[in-house]
Design a protein around this motif. Structure first.
Motif, mmCIF file in Angstrom:
data_model
loop_
_atom_site.group_PDB
_atom_site.id
_atom_site.type_symbol
_atom_site.label_atom_id
_atom_site.label_comp_id
_atom_site.label_asym_id
_atom_site.label_seq_id
_atom_site.Cartn_x
_atom_site.Cartn_y
_atom_site.Cartn_z
ATOM 1 N N THR A 333 0.832 -1.207 0.000
ATOM 2 C CA THR A 333 0.000 0.000 0.000
ATOM 3 C C THR A 333 0.865 1.254 0.000
ATOM 4 O OG1 THR A 333 -1.795 -1.135 1.158
ATOM 5 C CG2 THR A 333 -1.779 1.268 1.250
ATOM 6 N N GLY A 334 1.851 1.307 0.898
ATOM 7 C CA GLY A 334 2.727 2.471 0.952
ATOM 8 C C GLY A 334 3.509 2.667 -0.330
ATOM 9 N N ARG A 335 4.086 1.595 -0.838
ATOM 10 C CA ARG A 335 4.885 1.701 -2.060
ATOM 11 C C ARG A 335 4.011 2.011 -3.274
ATOM 12 N NH1 ARG A 335 9.075 -3.419 -1.672
ATOM 13 N NH2 ARG A 335 10.229 -2.739 0.181
ATOM 14 N N GLY A 336 2.818 1.427 -3.309
ATOM 15 C CA GLY A 336 1.926 1.675 -4.435
ATOM 16 C C GLY A 336 1.506 3.131 -4.514
ATOM 17 N N ILE A 337 1.179 3.718 -3.366
ATOM 18 C CA ILE A 337 0.794 5.131 -3.361
ATOM 19 C C ILE A 337 1.982 6.001 -3.748
ATOM 20 C CG2 ILE A 337 0.030 7.038 -1.890
ATOM 21 C CD1 ILE A 337 -1.690 5.010 -0.367
ATOM 22 N N LEU A 338 3.191 5.645 -3.290
ATOM 23 C CA LEU A 338 4.382 6.405 -3.681
ATOM 24 C C LEU A 338 4.567 6.384 -5.198
ATOM 25 C CD1 LEU A 338 6.990 7.954 -3.041
ATOM 26 C CD2 LEU A 338 8.150 5.728 -2.839
ATOM 27 N N GLU A 339 4.370 5.222 -5.829
ATOM 28 C CA GLU A 339 4.509 5.135 -7.288
ATOM 29 C C GLU A 339 3.476 6.027 -7.984
ATOM 30 O OE1 GLU A 339 6.948 3.753 -8.750
ATOM 31 O OE2 GLU A 339 7.775 2.753 -7.000
ATOM 32 N N LEU A 340 2.267 6.064 -7.452
ATOM 33 C CA LEU A 340 1.232 6.926 -8.037
ATOM 34 C C LEU A 340 1.570 8.396 -7.822
ATOM 35 C CD1 LEU A 340 -2.050 5.030 -7.059
ATOM 36 C CD2 LEU A 340 -0.799 4.951 -9.219
ATOM 37 N N GLN A 341 2.231 8.713 -6.717
ATOM 38 C CA GLN A 341 2.673 10.090 -6.490
ATOM 39 C C GLN A 341 3.752 10.483 -7.481
ATOM 40 O OE1 GLN A 341 3.706 9.617 -2.306
ATOM 41 N NE2 GLN A 341 1.937 10.825 -1.668
ATOM 42 N N VAL A 342 4.721 9.589 -7.694
ATOM 43 C CA VAL A 342 5.783 9.869 -8.662
ATOM 44 C C VAL A 342 5.208 9.997 -10.062
ATOM 45 C CG1 VAL A 342 7.878 8.952 -9.733
ATOM 46 C CG2 VAL A 342 7.554 8.746 -7.274
ATOM 47 N N GLY A 343 4.205 9.179 -10.370
ATOM 48 C CA GLY A 343 3.570 9.233 -11.678
ATOM 49 C C GLY A 343 2.640 10.427 -11.849
ATOM 50 N N GLY A 344 2.429 11.212 -10.782
ATOM 51 C CA GLY A 344 1.614 12.412 -10.878
ATOM 52 C C GLY A 344 0.132 12.181 -10.736
ATOM 53 N N LEU A 345 -0.281 10.951 -10.363
ATOM 54 C CA LEU A 345 -1.706 10.659 -10.251
ATOM 55 C C LEU A 345 -2.257 11.078 -8.891
ATOM 56 C CD1 LEU A 345 -3.552 9.352 -12.379
ATOM 57 C CD2 LEU A 345 -3.449 7.236 -11.053
ATOM 58 N N ILE A 346 -1.390 11.132 -7.877
ATOM 59 C CA ILE A 346 -1.794 11.514 -6.527
ATOM 60 C C ILE A 346 -0.853 12.610 -6.040
ATOM 61 C CG2 ILE A 346 -1.948 10.741 -4.123
ATOM 62 C CD1 ILE A 346 -2.741 8.020 -5.056
ATOM 63 N N HIS A 347 -1.414 13.608 -5.361
ATOM 64 C CA HIS A 347 -0.582 14.674 -4.795
ATOM 65 C C HIS A 347 0.295 14.127 -3.668
ATOM 66 C CE1 HIS A 347 -1.961 18.036 -7.059
ATOM 67 N NE2 HIS A 347 -3.231 17.904 -6.689
ATOM 68 N N THR A 348 1.343 14.855 -3.348
ATOM 69 C CA THR A 348 2.241 14.496 -2.255
ATOM 70 C C THR A 348 2.240 15.627 -1.227
ATOM 71 O OG1 THR A 348 3.659 13.289 -3.800
ATOM 72 C CG2 THR A 348 4.592 13.829 -1.642
ATOM 73 N N THR A 349 1.883 15.302 0.012
ATOM 74 C CA THR A 349 1.853 16.292 1.085
ATOM 75 C C THR A 349 2.795 15.840 2.193
ATOM 76 O OG1 THR A 349 -0.491 16.673 0.576
ATOM 77 C CG2 THR A 349 0.362 17.620 2.616
ATOM 78 N N ARG A 350 3.794 16.671 2.495
ATOM 79 C CA ARG A 350 4.807 16.301 3.478
ATOM 80 C C ARG A 350 4.228 16.185 4.884
ATOM 81 N NH1 ARG A 350 10.319 18.052 3.808
ATOM 82 N NH2 ARG A 350 9.907 19.749 2.347
ATOM 83 N N LEU A 351 4.760 15.203 5.640
ATOM 84 C CA LEU A 351 4.483 15.083 7.066
ATOM 85 C C LEU A 351 5.804 15.283 7.796
ATOM 86 C CD1 LEU A 351 2.039 12.055 7.568
ATOM 87 C CD2 LEU A 351 1.611 14.449 8.084
ATOM 88 N N ASP A 352 6.034 16.475 8.277
ATOM 89 C CA ASP A 352 7.285 16.788 8.965
ATOM 90 C C ASP A 352 7.432 15.934 10.221
ATOM 91 O OD1 ASP A 352 8.221 18.775 7.198
ATOM 92 O OD2 ASP A 352 6.860 20.245 8.092
ATOM 93 N N GLY A 353 8.616 15.364 10.373
ATOM 94 C CA GLY A 353 8.900 14.572 11.556
ATOM 95 C C GLY A 353 8.457 13.133 11.470
ATOM 96 N N TRP A 354 7.742 12.781 10.404
ATOM 97 C CA TRP A 354 7.291 11.391 10.264
ATOM 98 C C TRP A 354 8.472 10.538 9.780
ATOM 99 C CZ3 TRP A 354 2.730 9.521 11.909
ATOM 100 C CH2 TRP A 354 2.388 8.215 11.538
ATOM 101 N N PRO A 355 8.661 9.355 10.363
ATOM 102 C CA PRO A 355 9.811 8.529 9.966
ATOM 103 C C PRO A 355 9.628 7.935 8.575
ATOM 104 C CG PRO A 355 8.393 7.312 11.452
ATOM 105 C CD PRO A 355 7.848 8.721 11.411
ATOM 106 N N MET A 356 10.747 7.546 7.967
ATOM 107 C CA MET A 356 10.692 6.858 6.683
ATOM 108 C C MET A 356 11.373 5.504 6.820
ATOM 109 S SD MET A 356 12.100 7.908 2.914
ATOM 110 C CE MET A 356 12.373 6.630 1.670
ATOM 111 N N ALA A 357 10.693 4.468 6.394
ATOM 112 C CA ALA A 357 11.246 3.112 6.394
ATOM 113 C C ALA A 357 10.817 2.461 5.089
ATOM 114 C CB ALA A 357 10.745 2.318 7.601
ATOM 115 N N GLY A 358 11.673 2.609 4.062
ATOM 116 C CA GLY A 358 11.313 2.112 2.736
ATOM 117 C C GLY A 358 11.011 0.636 2.706
ATOM 118 N N GLY A 359 11.698 -0.152 3.551
ATOM 119 C CA GLY A 359 11.453 -1.591 3.568
ATOM 120 C C GLY A 359 10.051 -1.947 3.999
ATOM 121 N N LEU A 360 9.430 -1.082 4.803
ATOM 122 C CA LEU A 360 8.045 -1.304 5.254
ATOM 123 C C LEU A 360 7.050 -0.460 4.473
ATOM 124 C CD1 LEU A 360 8.562 -1.417 9.131
ATOM 125 C CD2 LEU A 360 8.073 -3.337 7.606
ATOM 126 N N GLY A 361 7.537 0.251 3.465
ATOM 127 C CA GLY A 361 6.640 1.080 2.665
ATOM 128 C C GLY A 361 6.153 2.310 3.402
#
Length: 402
Positions: A333-361
């Motif tokens: 789910t996390g990775r799929g939404i990221l791909e749609l964001q990169v593809g321009g289909l979904i907007h990207t809104t930053r969450l300051d202070g939120w952690p990033m763990a690519g392995g868990l999406g």
């Protein structure tokens, strides 16, 4: 296990379409210098009233320079987490431009993105265009092993479930799903390159949509397996109902889950190998060695999963399999939404202070977090559904006893 090995043969079913002159650079310095110079210029000229121009420029920097140079591809093999952070940074700044956000917001995002690009140069730039034999073999190994491991885990879990449940004759449904996925992977790889061009937003959107569908199916299968985990409490009821359950829509869901898991990895694996081959003139032996080692490693992992499934208690095995599939749904789910964001289909809104763990999406954006919260929200809903199923099954047993 046959699913990952067959991917290798499909490489030749799809015409090579990555131009050899494109190459796969591992000397990131010149690429990052070009990105930074053009990005600084875009930020300097940025005006909220004419923000689309900056958004288009950053989109070109991602697709034409970062991805087009092969830096995205080779960096993904060396540090997937850093590559995902850079990808997320590009999606955020493109979305901020398109929304016409204040310049200071873009400057903050651009500073973080430049730092990540600089880290890639500092820690992973080899300074050479063509790696040695074992360097290329390692790249080949990582493509098949990393792309294949997720699909293999899903397929192995589904096959083990059917065998442990006494339905070995139904396993062919899983293999049919895998075979259809491989054919679909070859078709998708050809279509992306020959018709709509793989090196662009279309590829990201296709992968994102596939991931989200896979996530939904895996959540369903996860709860279905959890329900079966308690089946030993009502053996009489289950014995009467199991054949009907496995022979209807649930069996289709298992096959469809296998299809999506293999398709999600298969098309990307083919495209990756085509890119690697196009940029590896005279190094085909190294690529084949890497493929062979990866296939052998996947066979060993599959055998380990199969052995573990035989030895684990049935109740624990069902529960562990359900948890594994649910976690993979969360990641997809996390990775799929990221791909749609990169593809321009979904907007990207930053969450300051939120952690990033690519392995868990997990990515620091509202959209990815919202999607994963939806997945987590199915936990209490699923718990209530399982309690209802348990009560209904117990009532059926009591009525039979009466």
């Amino acid at each position: 296990m046959r699913t990952n090995i067959l991917v290798l043969f499909l490489l030749f079913a799809v015409p090579a379409s990555v131009p050899a002159q494109q190459g796969l650079t591992e000397n990131y310095g010149p690429v990052v210098e070009a990105i930074v110079a053009r990005g600084d210029t875009a930020i300097g000229k940025y005006a909220p009233a004419d923000s689309v121009a900056a958004g288009n420029e950053f989109s070109r920097l991602y697709f034409d320079v970062f991805e087009g140079s092969g830096m995205e591809f080779t960096l993904n093999l060396k540090d997937a987490s850093l590559m995902l952070r850079i990808e997320s940074g590009f999606s955020l700044i493109i979305s901020q431009c398109m929304r016409g956000e204040p310049r200071e917001n873009l400057e903050k995002t651009w500073a973080a993105l430049k730092k990540d690009l600089g880290d890639a140069v500092t820690h992973y730039s080899s300074g050479e265009v063509t790696p040695g034999f074992w360097g290329r073999a390692a790249q080949s190994f990582l493509i098949l092993f990393r792309e294949g491991i997720e699909a293999m885990l899903v397929v192995a879990a589904l096959v083990a479930y059917l065998r442990r449940s006494g339905y070995s004759d139904k396993v062919k449904v899983i293999w049919w799903g895998c075979a259809l996925a491989l054919a679909a992977s070859a078709g998708a790889a050809w279509l992306l390159h020959a018709v709509i061009q793989a090196s662009g937003a279309n590829r990201e959107v296709l992968e994102g949509v596939t991931m989200l569908i896979a996530a939904a199916v895996l959540v369903y299968v996860s709860y279905w397996l959890t329900a079966k985990r308690d089946a030993d409490r009502w053996q009489a009821f289950v014995k009467d109902k199991m054949d009907k359950a496995v022979g209807s829509g649930s069996l289709f869901a298992l096959g469809f889950a296998a299809f999506l898991a293999v398709f999600r990895e298969g098309a990307e694996t083919i495209l990756f190998y085509q890119a690697l081959m196009a940029g590896s003139t005279g190094q085909m032996d190294a690529i084949w060695v890497g493929m062979g080692l990866a296939a052998a490693a996947l066979v060993l992992v599959y055998a380990a999963v199969r052995l573990a499934s035989i030895r684990l208690p049935l109740r624990f095995f069902f529960g562990a399999t359900a948890v594994l599939l649910f976690i993979m749904a969360f990641v997809f789910t996390g990775r799929g939404i990221l791909e749609l964001q990169v593809g321009g289909l979904i907007h990207t809104t930053r969450l300051d202070g939120w952690p990033m763990a690519g392995g868990l999406g997990i990515f620091p954006t509202r959209e990815t977090v919202a999607g994963q919260l939806v997945i987590l929200a199915t936990l209490p809903a699923g718990w209530l559904w399982l309690r209802w199923k348990r009560s209904r099954s117990a009532a059926a047993v009591r009525s039979r006893a009466a």
